[in-house]
Each structure stands twice: as C-alpha cells, then as structure tokens.
Design a protein around this motif. Structure first.
Motif, mmCIF file in Angstrom:
data_model
loop_
_atom_site.group_PDB
_atom_site.id
_atom_site.type_symbol
_atom_site.label_atom_id
_atom_site.label_comp_id
_atom_site.label_asym_id
_atom_site.label_seq_id
_atom_site.Cartn_x
_atom_site.Cartn_y
_atom_site.Cartn_z
ATOM 1 N N GLY A 270 29.281 45.226 54.033
ATOM 2 C CA GLY A 270 27.993 44.661 53.684
ATOM 3 C C GLY A 270 28.131 43.585 52.624
ATOM 4 N N LYS A 271 27.546 43.870 51.451
ATOM 5 C CA LYS A 271 27.497 42.853 50.408
ATOM 6 C C LYS A 271 28.581 43.002 49.346
ATOM 7 C CE LYS A 271 22.467 42.313 50.831
ATOM 8 N NZ LYS A 271 21.176 42.382 50.102
ATOM 9 N N ARG A 272 29.490 43.974 49.511
ATOM 10 C CA ARG A 272 30.512 44.142 48.472
ATOM 11 C C ARG A 272 31.408 42.912 48.391
ATOM 12 N NH1 ARG A 272 34.611 49.164 48.513
ATOM 13 N NH2 ARG A 272 32.610 50.236 48.680
ATOM 14 N N SER A 273 31.629 42.434 47.166
ATOM 15 C CA SER A 273 32.545 41.310 46.962
ATOM 16 C C SER A 273 32.988 41.302 45.502
ATOM 17 C CB SER A 273 31.877 39.981 47.301
ATOM 18 O OG SER A 273 30.933 39.626 46.297
ATOM 19 N N ARG A 274 34.017 40.554 45.232
ATOM 20 C CA ARG A 274 34.525 40.455 43.857
ATOM 21 C C ARG A 274 33.524 39.778 42.932
ATOM 22 N NH1 ARG A 274 40.964 38.939 44.845
ATOM 23 N NH2 ARG A 274 41.176 40.144 46.788
ATOM 24 N N SER A 275 32.626 39.025 43.501
ATOM 25 C CA SER A 275 31.618 38.365 42.674
ATOM 26 C C SER A 275 30.726 39.373 41.962
ATOM 27 C CB SER A 275 30.761 37.428 43.533
ATOM 28 O OG SER A 275 30.026 38.160 44.507
ATOM 29 N N MET A 276 30.719 40.628 42.433
ATOM 30 C CA MET A 276 29.903 41.656 41.798
ATOM 31 C C MET A 276 30.363 41.950 40.372
ATOM 32 S SD MET A 276 29.495 44.320 45.007
ATOM 33 C CE MET A 276 28.483 45.483 44.073
ATOM 34 N N VAL A 277 31.612 41.592 40.042
ATOM 35 C CA VAL A 277 32.112 41.833 38.679
ATOM 36 C C VAL A 277 32.366 40.512 37.941
ATOM 37 C CG1 VAL A 277 33.099 44.083 39.216
ATOM 38 C CG2 VAL A 277 34.492 42.040 39.549
ATOM 39 N N SER A 278 31.851 39.430 38.490
ATOM 40 C CA SER A 278 32.106 38.121 37.874
ATOM 41 C C SER A 278 31.382 37.935 36.555
ATOM 42 C CB SER A 278 31.713 36.998 38.848
ATOM 43 O OG SER A 278 30.336 37.069 39.161
ATOM 44 N N ASN A 279 30.293 38.670 36.356
ATOM 45 C CA ASN A 279 29.533 38.521 35.106
ATOM 46 C C ASN A 279 30.042 39.427 33.987
ATOM 47 O OD1 ASN A 279 27.791 36.596 36.183
ATOM 48 N ND2 ASN A 279 26.426 38.159 37.019
ATOM 49 N N ILE A 280 31.022 40.263 34.291
ATOM 50 C CA ILE A 280 31.592 41.150 33.276
ATOM 51 C C ILE A 280 32.576 40.363 32.410
ATOM 52 C CG2 ILE A 280 33.037 43.184 32.887
ATOM 53 C CD1 ILE A 280 31.932 44.341 35.481
ATOM 54 N N ARG A 281 32.424 40.474 31.126
ATOM 55 C CA ARG A 281 33.317 39.762 30.204
ATOM 56 C C ARG A 281 34.706 40.394 30.265
ATOM 57 N NH1 ARG A 281 32.945 36.367 25.861
ATOM 58 N NH2 ARG A 281 34.430 36.644 24.159
ATOM 59 N N ASP A 282 35.688 39.627 30.666
ATOM 60 C CA ASP A 282 37.049 40.143 30.820
ATOM 61 C C ASP A 282 38.031 38.989 30.614
ATOM 62 O OD1 ASP A 282 39.551 41.131 31.897
ATOM 63 O OD2 ASP A 282 38.402 42.728 32.863
ATOM 64 N N LYS A 283 38.907 39.119 29.631
ATOM 65 C CA LYS A 283 39.819 38.037 29.276
ATOM 66 C C LYS A 283 41.217 38.212 29.879
ATOM 67 C CE LYS A 283 37.551 36.900 24.893
ATOM 68 N NZ LYS A 283 37.742 36.732 23.414
ATOM 69 N N SER A 284 41.357 39.063 30.870
ATOM 70 C CA SER A 284 42.654 39.231 31.520
ATOM 71 C C SER A 284 43.120 37.870 32.053
ATOM 72 C CB SER A 284 42.548 40.235 32.663
ATOM 73 O OG SER A 284 42.082 41.486 32.176
ATOM 74 N N PRO A 285 44.409 37.541 31.893
ATOM 75 C CA PRO A 285 44.859 36.160 32.142
ATOM 76 C C PRO A 285 44.715 35.656 33.565
ATOM 77 C CG PRO A 285 46.735 37.634 31.767
ATOM 78 C CD PRO A 285 45.495 38.396 31.393
ATOM 79 N N LEU A 286 44.757 36.550 34.561
ATOM 80 C CA LEU A 286 44.607 36.122 35.957
ATOM 81 C C LEU A 286 43.276 36.595 36.547
ATOM 82 C CD1 LEU A 286 48.248 36.718 37.286
ATOM 83 C CD2 LEU A 286 47.221 34.591 36.454
ATOM 84 N N ARG A 287 42.315 36.845 35.687
ATOM 85 C CA ARG A 287 41.005 37.320 36.125
ATOM 86 C C ARG A 287 40.311 36.288 37.011
ATOM 87 N NH1 ARG A 287 38.338 42.226 36.584
ATOM 88 N NH2 ARG A 287 36.096 41.995 36.268
ATOM 89 N N ASP A 334 53.826 43.213 29.415
ATOM 90 C CA ASP A 334 53.109 42.741 28.222
ATOM 91 C C ASP A 334 53.502 41.300 27.910
ATOM 92 O OD1 ASP A 334 51.936 45.228 27.931
ATOM 93 O OD2 ASP A 334 53.338 45.910 26.386
ATOM 94 N N VAL A 335 54.800 41.007 28.038
ATOM 95 C CA VAL A 335 55.304 39.652 27.784
ATOM 96 C C VAL A 335 54.709 38.670 28.778
ATOM 97 C CG1 VAL A 335 57.363 38.186 27.827
ATOM 98 C CG2 VAL A 335 57.441 40.411 26.673
ATOM 99 N N LEU A 336 54.679 39.053 30.064
ATOM 100 C CA LEU A 336 54.083 38.175 31.077
ATOM 101 C C LEU A 336 52.621 37.897 30.758
ATOM 102 C CD1 LEU A 336 54.003 36.665 33.762
ATOM 103 C CD2 LEU A 336 53.628 38.864 34.913
ATOM 104 N N LYS A 337 51.917 38.931 30.366
ATOM 105 C CA LYS A 337 50.499 38.770 30.034
ATOM 106 C C LYS A 337 50.327 37.767 28.897
ATOM 107 C CE LYS A 337 46.387 41.557 29.001
ATOM 108 N NZ LYS A 337 45.877 42.943 28.822
ATOM 109 N N ARG A 338 51.203 37.857 27.894
ATOM 110 C CA ARG A 338 51.112 36.945 26.753
ATOM 111 C C ARG A 338 51.476 35.519 27.153
ATOM 112 N NH1 ARG A 338 48.276 35.275 22.934
ATOM 113 N NH2 ARG A 338 49.335 34.626 21.027
ATOM 114 N N ILE A 339 52.501 35.367 27.992
ATOM 115 C CA ILE A 339 52.891 34.045 28.469
ATOM 116 C C ILE A 339 51.724 33.374 29.185
ATOM 117 C CG2 ILE A 339 54.343 32.821 30.146
ATOM 118 C CD1 ILE A 339 56.552 34.865 29.547
ATOM 119 N N LEU A 340 51.056 34.143 30.038
ATOM 120 C CA LEU A 340 49.938 33.594 30.811
ATOM 121 C C LEU A 340 48.732 33.297 29.921
ATOM 122 C CD1 LEU A 340 50.153 35.950 33.926
ATOM 123 C CD2 LEU A 340 50.882 33.556 33.787
ATOM 124 N N GLN A 341 48.551 34.109 28.886
ATOM 125 C CA GLN A 341 47.413 33.901 27.986
ATOM 126 C C GLN A 341 47.519 32.583 27.230
ATOM 127 O OE1 GLN A 341 47.649 37.578 25.791
ATOM 128 N NE2 GLN A 341 45.885 38.461 26.862
#
Length: 412
Positions: A270-287, A334-341
């Motif tokens: 139906g209507k499920r999509s990743r856009s459903m969480v697009s308004n959530i504040r999240d600073k993950s580097p590949l978000r 953790d290192v990869l996450k920091r590199i991407l950040q």
C-alpha cells in the motif's frame, strides 16, 4: 546485579551454535519476554514477532501443568542478549555470558534483574505457568528444557520461528519473513526498513563475493571468558551477524526499531515507503541515501571500505588480534561512520590510504580490552593516525593505551 548460573552443552548446526539446558519455569518468567506478531487491522499493519496470545489455550496449559501426567519435552527457544526494545545488549555487566568448562560443557551466567532474552518459540508453554493460569504455584519449580541462541538478530529470530511453525495453521510464515527481511527481493524497494536493508546487505556480503564472504556467523559476541578457547582453536576468523548488522544500521539510522514501527503503520503493498520516516531528525551519515533509496551507493561504500580493511588491517590474520574480533569490527564501523560524517573522501584520498596509517598498531597487545572500552581505544587509535581527531581531546590514559598498541621495533 543478581545472576543465575546454569550448565549447558553446545550443539553445532548450520544456522548457528546453540546451548541446551534446563531452567526453572519461575526463573524463566522473570527474565524472558515475547512480542506477538499479527496483522492489527484490515490494512495489514504489523506488530511484534510472535503468535497472538490465546487465552483459552493458556487456561488449558495451566490445567495440564497441574496434572500428574504433565510433561514438556520440547525446548523453549530463547534469543539471549536482546532488550524488550529490540536492541542488542553490549554492556558486559548485563549480558548473558558463557564460560567454557570442558570440550562441550559450558556455564552460563544469566542476569536475573532484567528481561534480556526473547522467546523465539514456546511462549504459550511458559505463559501457562503464570499466576493467572496456574493454581499450584509449587509447579514453578518445574524445569523446562531450553535451547539458547546468543546474539541472534531479530530477523533471524523471526526466520527461525517461521521455519519451525510455518506448516502450522496458526502461523503465517510469510508474515514473519515480511517483517524481518528474509524476502526483501519480493518487496517494493521503497518499503525496506533499515533493519531489512542491513540484513540484506549482511547476507549479500556473506554469501556472494565480498571481502568478508564466509566470515559472518550467527554466534555470540565473544566474551572474555571464552577468549582463550576461541584464540587457541580458531583457524580462521569470524564475526557475528549481529555485529555486522548493527554496524550497517549505524550508518543509516540512529533508532532502527523506531523506523520499523513507524513504517509498519502502512501495508507493504500500500502506502508504506521510506518517506514515512523522512521527517524524523536523524544525523546518520548515509541517512539521506537510505531515504532516497540509493542502496547501491550505500552498499558500494561498505564494500569498498571492507575491501580496504582486507588489504591493510586484515592483510595478515592473527588469531590474537582484536581487529578481527567484535570490538575491533565495531570500532572499524565507528571509524567509517566518522569518515562519512566529516566527508573527507576524494578520489585521491580513498579508504585504503586512510587505513594504511593505522598499520603501525598491534591490536593483539595486552593493552587492548575485549569490551566497550577496547572498542573506544581501537577507534581513537585509528582516528588519531588518520588525523581525524586531535590528541588534545584525549586523556593521558587514552594516549598511553594508544602508544602501547604501536608495534615494537626489533631492537625493543
């Protein structure tokens, strides 16, 4: 923290090793939990990973338990070291721990103050011992056979449950697989939760050509008590599925269960999509890439990073080096996450050139700890050589540890 100590034997099978033991029903009620899986409305919204509670059946089980012919020979299957929030428990002081006694006998220490074991199968049997259904409370002393899996990711819990019960009328196998990522190829890409994507990537890395093909196992994060046994007998290295899944999740979400619950409000067709969480504040580097469904880019980043590690820090296998163990792999993510950040990658400044600087370290040093502290120390050491962090922000103790990691020259 109070602990219950029990003895168990190890059983080796293809999916994972697990441990067979018996535990008092009254104790199991204290430190286990279950979450039912069901369609909650006509739109197919999902919740949980277990059958819906059957009150009539529970009353029948309670009556049966009180009979003189009561017997439950089938094992209750538990997934240890997961919280009720669905998160893997990393704190060694809280985790269920295993200690090797001899070739196939183990002692398991179970923290009894918290519910840190999910019931994969057998929830009705155990709930029948509840006060509401059991008149004779002395029956709580009855021992129940248990099969304990350590660090079994949520997706594999659902897969195991569905596999065991898939031919029974009460369980819809596809329902469990749908929620937890074992059939993502059959679902619209936009409906994949971060957990599904992480599981899919992990299975791809393990079963197709990749830098860590065949090295990912469903196994407990190695505890200090098992360190000697593993180091002395292991001919090749392996890392737990949970470690890789968690590492990937950290790149695309700060709260995987939050995203799963939010996206489960709509049907996958139906209507499920990743856009459903697009308004959530999240600073993950590949978000952003996750929300844009740029999964090929995310996988390429992970693949290239692991390839660079294989050519540098994993170039020569040392069974005593923590860079091949849970804390080391966690630190590497953790290192990869920091590199991407901080976005320092260019065509000239790739992963391999960054990681080559960390080859000055010997992570088999006695200074390395198999704990959260060890993870932090390894991460800081690698980031320091990359000049991503300044030594001014590290304590004298941190710097002393990092110095102890450095390879000693022959004259020393």
């Amino acid at each position: 923290m109070n602990y219950l100590e029990i003895y168990a034997i190890r059983v080796h099978q293809e999916l994972s090793d697990f441990y067979i033991t018996s535990i008092r029903a009254g104790d199991l009620l204290k430190f286990t939990f279950s979450e039912k899986l069901e369609y909650t409305d006509e739109n197919g919204k999902l919740k949980g990973n277990q059958r819906k509670i059957d009150e009539k059946r529970l009353k029948e089980i309670g009556t049966y338990i009180s009979s003189v012919e009561m017997s439950f020979p089938n094992s209750i299957i538990l997934a240890a070291n997961y919280s009720e929030a669905g998160e893997l428990v990393d704190d060694e002081a809280e985790r269920w721990d295993i200690d090797s006694i001899d070739s196939n006998l183990y002692k398991i220490a179970i923290p009894t103050d918290k519910k840190l074991a999910a019931i994969v199968d057998g929830q009705h049997r155990l709930m029948g011992f509840g006060e509401k259904y059991l008149k004779d409370q002395s029956k709580l002393d009855i021992e129940l056979p248990c099969a304990i899996f350590f660090d079994l990711p949520n997706s594999y819990q659902a897969f195991l449950f569905a596999t065991i019960n898939g031919n029974q009328k009460r369980v819809d196998k596809s329902l469990a697989l749908e929620q937890f990522g074992f059939n993502v190829e059959d679902e619209p890409q936009q409906t994949w939760t971060p957990e599904k994507l992480a599981v899919y990537f992990t299975r791809t890395l393990n079963f197709k050509e990749s830098p860590i093909k065949g090295h990912i196992k469903i196994a407990p994060k190695i505890s200090t008590s098992l360190k000697k046994e593993v180091f002395s007998s292991q001919k090749d290295w392996s890392i737990s599925t949970a470690t890789i899944v968690d590492g990937i999740l950290g790149l695309i979400t700060s709260n995987a269960k939050r995203d799963r619950v939010e996206m489960a409000q709509e049907n996958i067709w139906g209507k499920r999509s990743r856009s459903m969480v697009s308004n959530i504040r999240d600073k993950s580097p590949l978000r952003i890439q996750y929300l844009d469904r740029d999964d090929d880019y995310i996988f390429k980043i992970i693949f290239n990073y692991l390839s660079a590690i294989k050519e540098t820090l994993w170039k020569t296998y040392d069974p005593k080096s923590y860079i091949f163990k849970t804390v080391g792999v966690q630190a590497l993510f953790d290192v990869l996450k920091r590199i991407l950040q901080i976005n320092i990658l260019t065509e000239q400044n790739d992963f391999k050139s960054l990681l080559e600087t960390a080859q000055i370290y010997d992570f088999s040093s006695s200074a390395v700890q198999a704990s959260g502290i060890g993870r932090k120390d390894i991460r800081n050491a690698i980031l320091l050589t990359m000049e991503i962090i300044n030594q001014d922000i590290l304590t004298e103790n941190d710097l002393n540890k990092i110095n102890d990691f450095k390879k000693k020259s022959p004259e020393n």
